[in-house]
Motif scaffolding. Structure first.
Motif, mmCIF file in Angstrom:
data_model
loop_
_atom_site.group_PDB
_atom_site.id
_atom_site.type_symbol
_atom_site.label_atom_id
_atom_site.label_comp_id
_atom_site.label_asym_id
_atom_site.label_seq_id
_atom_site.Cartn_x
_atom_site.Cartn_y
_atom_site.Cartn_z
ATOM 1 N N ASP A 56 59.765 59.612 11.298
ATOM 2 C CA ASP A 56 60.034 60.903 10.537
ATOM 3 C C ASP A 56 61.008 61.831 11.583
ATOM 4 O OD1 ASP A 56 58.376 59.524 8.666
ATOM 5 O OD2 ASP A 56 56.956 61.494 8.464
ATOM 6 N N GLU A 101 71.055 59.743 2.447
ATOM 7 C CA GLU A 101 70.327 58.937 1.631
ATOM 8 C C GLU A 101 70.885 57.457 1.561
ATOM 9 O OE1 GLU A 101 68.463 62.072 -1.853
ATOM 10 O OE2 GLU A 101 70.398 61.201 -2.053
ATOM 11 N N TYR A 140 64.162 57.745 2.336
ATOM 12 C CA TYR A 140 63.618 59.222 1.520
ATOM 13 C C TYR A 140 64.420 60.317 2.526
ATOM 14 C CZ TYR A 140 61.139 63.585 0.492
ATOM 15 O OH TYR A 140 60.879 64.809 0.230
ATOM 16 N N SER A 196 64.616 64.642 1.956
ATOM 17 C CA SER A 196 64.115 65.780 1.319
ATOM 18 C C SER A 196 65.210 66.780 0.948
ATOM 19 C CB SER A 196 63.096 66.493 2.103
ATOM 20 O OG SER A 196 63.817 67.239 3.182
ATOM 21 N N GLU A 197 64.476 67.520 -0.043
ATOM 22 C CA GLU A 197 65.792 68.498 -0.187
ATOM 23 C C GLU A 197 65.439 69.627 0.821
ATOM 24 O OE1 GLU A 197 67.611 69.408 -2.764
ATOM 25 O OE2 GLU A 197 66.967 67.392 -3.871
ATOM 26 N N ILE A 242 56.419 57.063 2.179
ATOM 27 C CA ILE A 242 57.371 57.871 1.540
ATOM 28 C C ILE A 242 56.531 59.091 0.918
ATOM 29 C CG2 ILE A 242 59.010 58.033 -0.182
ATOM 30 C CD1 ILE A 242 60.305 55.570 0.941
ATOM 31 N N ASP A 243 55.518 58.363 -0.116
ATOM 32 C CA ASP A 243 54.779 59.316 -0.741
ATOM 33 C C ASP A 243 53.990 60.219 -0.005
ATOM 34 O OD1 ASP A 243 55.429 57.905 -3.165
ATOM 35 O OD2 ASP A 243 53.747 56.744 -3.198
ATOM 36 N N LYS A 301 56.638 62.750 1.093
ATOM 37 C CA LYS A 301 56.766 63.850 -0.165
ATOM 38 C C LYS A 301 55.964 64.840 -0.453
ATOM 39 C CE LYS A 301 59.739 60.685 -2.919
ATOM 40 N NZ LYS A 301 60.122 59.777 -3.982
ATOM 41 N N LYS A 302 54.474 64.295 -0.507
ATOM 42 C CA LYS A 302 53.473 65.334 -0.719
ATOM 43 C C LYS A 302 53.423 66.231 0.542
ATOM 44 C CE LYS A 302 48.425 65.312 -0.450
ATOM 45 N NZ LYS A 302 47.061 64.385 -0.349
ATOM 46 N N HIS A 359 55.772 67.363 2.313
ATOM 47 C CA HIS A 359 57.091 68.359 2.141
ATOM 48 C C HIS A 359 56.806 69.375 1.264
ATOM 49 C CE1 HIS A 359 61.132 69.360 1.268
ATOM 50 N NE2 HIS A 359 61.282 69.413 2.536
ATOM 51 N N ARG A 360 56.415 68.975 -0.002
ATOM 52 C CA ARG A 360 55.905 69.747 -0.938
ATOM 53 C C ARG A 360 55.556 70.979 -0.431
ATOM 54 N NH1 ARG A 360 55.369 65.071 -4.243
ATOM 55 N NH2 ARG A 360 52.891 65.276 -4.025
#
Length: 312
Positions: free
Chosen positions: A168, A252, A257, A259-260, A287-288, A291-292, A294-295
């Motif tokens: 990462d 990308e 993945y 992120s924003e 990836i999931d 994403k979690k 990063h949210r």
């Protein structure tokens, strides 16, 4: 002690956001018995010094500037719990590197490796090692922090990291410096083209083909009509926001993945950097999870977060 002065409130925000992610990262992956590494190739001294204004009516003290010593990225990563098993700190500055060796000597219970190369060369050497050869199917995972001051991270370095399939990457993209290197006209970039090729890949020329924002379209059309000799030469209409979006799209093409970005602003409210998270592992669960996490980061440290506002 060797002092390392840089940044401001945005620096603390950056480190808070990344460390929040790292805590989520080690908590989740430690449960799966992964061999966890932390790699920082712009590690500095381990500390950073910062000047701040104190005093005033509310504090009933004289107004004055004071210098404070704060933990930098290396020290903060060492304090993440659950802990990483291995740390690699790279720093090419001799005095800063000596400070890192002192930090290692003071923490003999930790597996810390100090190297002193150019950041891109350091990444190339680290990720050519046998431990990373098996990629996502192996037991090693790394969080990599790319924290340049300016245009110091090569596109080839991002390509190499993406190919590992087991890291990462937090990348502090130097948006302001990239924007300043892009001349108004493509023909005006001149000798800076080589550095832009190195940092962005030759695809940066596409930025001169982007249309201006809708609000600027009428002005551009009028300008080209009135002064047609300029219309024949490619001019950069792309704003900072468009450059940021374009670069995310470029990343990308390498990472499964991206992120924003978390925008980072100077004290005069000018966006200087865009902090991206890029995940090399192509598996859906990895990836999931990213994403979690990063949210959570954006909720707590994004532009509308109360923690972010208090940092300015």
């Amino acid at each position: 002690m060797t002092e390392h002065q840089f940044g401001g409130a945005w620096t603390e925000l950056k480190l808070d956001a990344i460390c929040y992610y790292l805590e989520c990262y080690t908590k989740a992956l430690s449960q799966k018995n992964f061999d966890l590494w932390y790699v920082d190739v712009f590690a500095g001294t381990g500390d950073r010094t910062n000047e701040k204004l104190t005093g005033g009516l509310l504090e009933r003290q004289p107004v004055q500037w004071v210098t404070e010593t704060l933990p930098g990225s290396a020290k903060r990563a060492m304090n993440i719990r659950p802990a990483f098993k291995h740390f690699i700190f790279n720093e090419s500055d001799d005095q800063h590197n000596k400070a890192l060796h002192a930090l290692k000597a003071a923490n003999r219970s930790l597996d810390i490796e100090i190297i002193d190369r150019d950041a891109n060369a350091a990444i190339g050497e680290i990720f050519s090692r046998q431990v990373w050869r098996r990629g996502a199917s192996g037991g090693a995972r790394a969080a990599v922090f790319l924290d340049p001051y300016a245009l110091q991270v090569d596109w080839a370095t991002l390509e190499l990291l993406a190919k590992t399939q087991c890291v990462d990457v937090w990348y502090l993209f130097p948006l302001q410096d990239v924007t300043s290197q892009l001349a108004n006209k493509l023909s005006g970039v001149g000798p800076k083209q080589k550095k832009l090729d190195q940092v962005l890949s030759p695809a940066w020329r596409d930025l001169y083909e982007l249309p201006p924002p809708t609000s600027d379209l009428f002005a551009k059309t009028l300008f080209d009509t009135m002064i047609p000799e300029f219309a024949a030469d490619e001019r950069r209409n792309a704003t900072k926001a468009q450059i940021e979006t374009w670069f995310k799209g470029r990343m990308e093409t390498l990472f499964p993945y991206v992120s924003e970005p978390l925008p980072l602003f100077t004290n005069i409210n000018q966006q200087k950097f865009s902090l991206f998270l890029a995940v090399a592992n192509p598996s859906a669960p990895a990836i999931d999870l990213a994403k979690k996490f990063h949210r959570y980061v954006m909720k707590n440290y994004g532009p509308k977060a109360s923690r972010r506002m208090s940092a300015h």
